[in-house]
Design an enzyme around this catalytic site. Sequence first.
Site, mmCIF file in Angstrom:
data_model
loop_
_atom_site.group_PDB
_atom_site.id
_atom_site.type_symbol
_atom_site.label_atom_id
_atom_site.label_comp_id
_atom_site.label_asym_id
_atom_site.label_seq_id
_atom_site.Cartn_x
_atom_site.Cartn_y
_atom_site.Cartn_z
ATOM 1 N N ARG A 1 -17.188 15.903 -9.074
ATOM 2 C CA ARG A 1 -18.186 15.385 -10.013
ATOM 3 C C ARG A 1 -19.411 16.301 -10.073
ATOM 4 N NH1 ARG A 1 -17.364 9.135 -7.948
ATOM 5 N NH2 ARG A 1 -15.767 8.577 -9.489
ATOM 6 N N ASN B 1 -12.941 1.520 -0.535
ATOM 7 C CA ASN B 1 -14.387 1.416 -0.327
ATOM 8 C C ASN B 1 -14.777 0.121 0.378
ATOM 9 O OD1 ASN B 1 -15.477 3.821 -1.461
ATOM 10 N ND2 ASN B 1 -14.939 3.065 -3.501
ATOM 11 N N VAL C 1 1.540 -7.718 -3.634
ATOM 12 C CA VAL C 1 1.872 -8.533 -4.807
ATOM 13 C C VAL C 1 3.301 -8.228 -5.241
ATOM 14 C CG1 VAL C 1 1.256 -9.136 -7.173
ATOM 15 C CG2 VAL C 1 -0.543 -8.512 -5.543
ATOM 16 N N GLU C 2 4.153 -9.231 -5.185
ATOM 17 C CA GLU C 2 5.560 -9.024 -5.529
ATOM 18 C C GLU C 2 5.714 -8.625 -6.993
ATOM 19 O OE1 GLU C 2 8.064 -12.260 -4.459
ATOM 20 O OE2 GLU C 2 7.397 -12.313 -2.368
ATOM 21 N N GLY C 3 6.562 -7.660 -7.229
ATOM 22 C CA GLY C 3 6.860 -7.214 -8.583
ATOM 23 C C GLY C 3 6.028 -6.043 -9.056
ATOM 24 N N HIS D 1 -20.742 19.684 -0.249
ATOM 25 C CA HIS D 1 -21.672 18.685 0.248
ATOM 26 C C HIS D 1 -20.886 17.559 0.879
ATOM 27 C CE1 HIS D 1 -20.914 16.096 -3.335
ATOM 28 N NE2 HIS D 1 -20.676 17.264 -3.868
#
EC number: 1.1.1.27
Length: 316
Positions: free
Chosen positions: A152, A121, A36-38, A172
């Site tokens: 978390r 994702n 996306v420009e900008g 984990h």
Amino acid sequence: MARKKYALIGAGNIGGTLAHLAALKGLGDIVLFDVVEGVPQGKALDLSQCGPVEGFDANIKGSNDYADIAGADVIIVTAGVARKPGMSRDDLLGINLKVMKAVGEGIRDNAPDAFVICITNPLDAMVWALREFSGLPANKVVGMAGVLDSGRFSHFLAEEFGVSVNSVLGGHGDNMVPVLEYSTVSGIPVSELIEMGFSTKEKVDEIIKRTRGGGGEIVALLKTGSAYYAPATSGIAMAEAYLYDQKRILPAAAHLSGEYGIDNLYVGVPVVIGANGVEKVVEVKLSDEAKANLQVSVDAVKELLVACKGIDESLA
């Protein structure tokens, strides 16, 4: 010594936070890329103006041209559509697979020697597709999820046991297969603390469930976006392990070649990250329950890859 170069593909909330963290930590110069420009140019200018106040001198450039990522030492990919309330990670598959193809080809053509960390994702499928499209060695392409999940999990365990988060180590794999024997509070495995009566299996199971839904919980609260502070922090931790050759053991979505009885899949496991990328997969002993849960996760990843191959025949 030449300054290190970071290329951040995707200038959304995670990309912008990654750029800020990399600048604050003095990790090197930064290219913030977006289609996306900008957007990347505006964020790069905003971040650059933080430098005199916060005391960093990183060169931060916004770009819409993949040529600007040339020579990058580390590339962190966050490009793609973020989840919205009610949207599953699987819903993102078709859209983000096309994004991974463009990104993978951009990396292949401009920065084939980089260490690539994927955050997009659904993670296990996207990091696999990104490696396929880029053609990079498997040890140089890794997915970020386990570090975030561990953060978390550790936070929730610290709340349960009333201790500092620094006292908790969460170990984990991705897709949430917690191995409580390797998750400790001040060196004591959580499984033993349960036996001692400090908590109950039911309470820890609730924590595991909350950790599994940790991203969705934040999506529901924000309503207009998804988590970005913790994912960005996790990505930077992986980048530092590579750049500084820390030989650090981190949970990550890594390419397996027979480890844990799994072949040619990206699955969340403990790995050693150093100057050669993913230098070793750490095979910990799993209980029968953990093995069964891991197989469920593996089967889910396989289903996603079948879907990917159906969408893009070049992956078949």
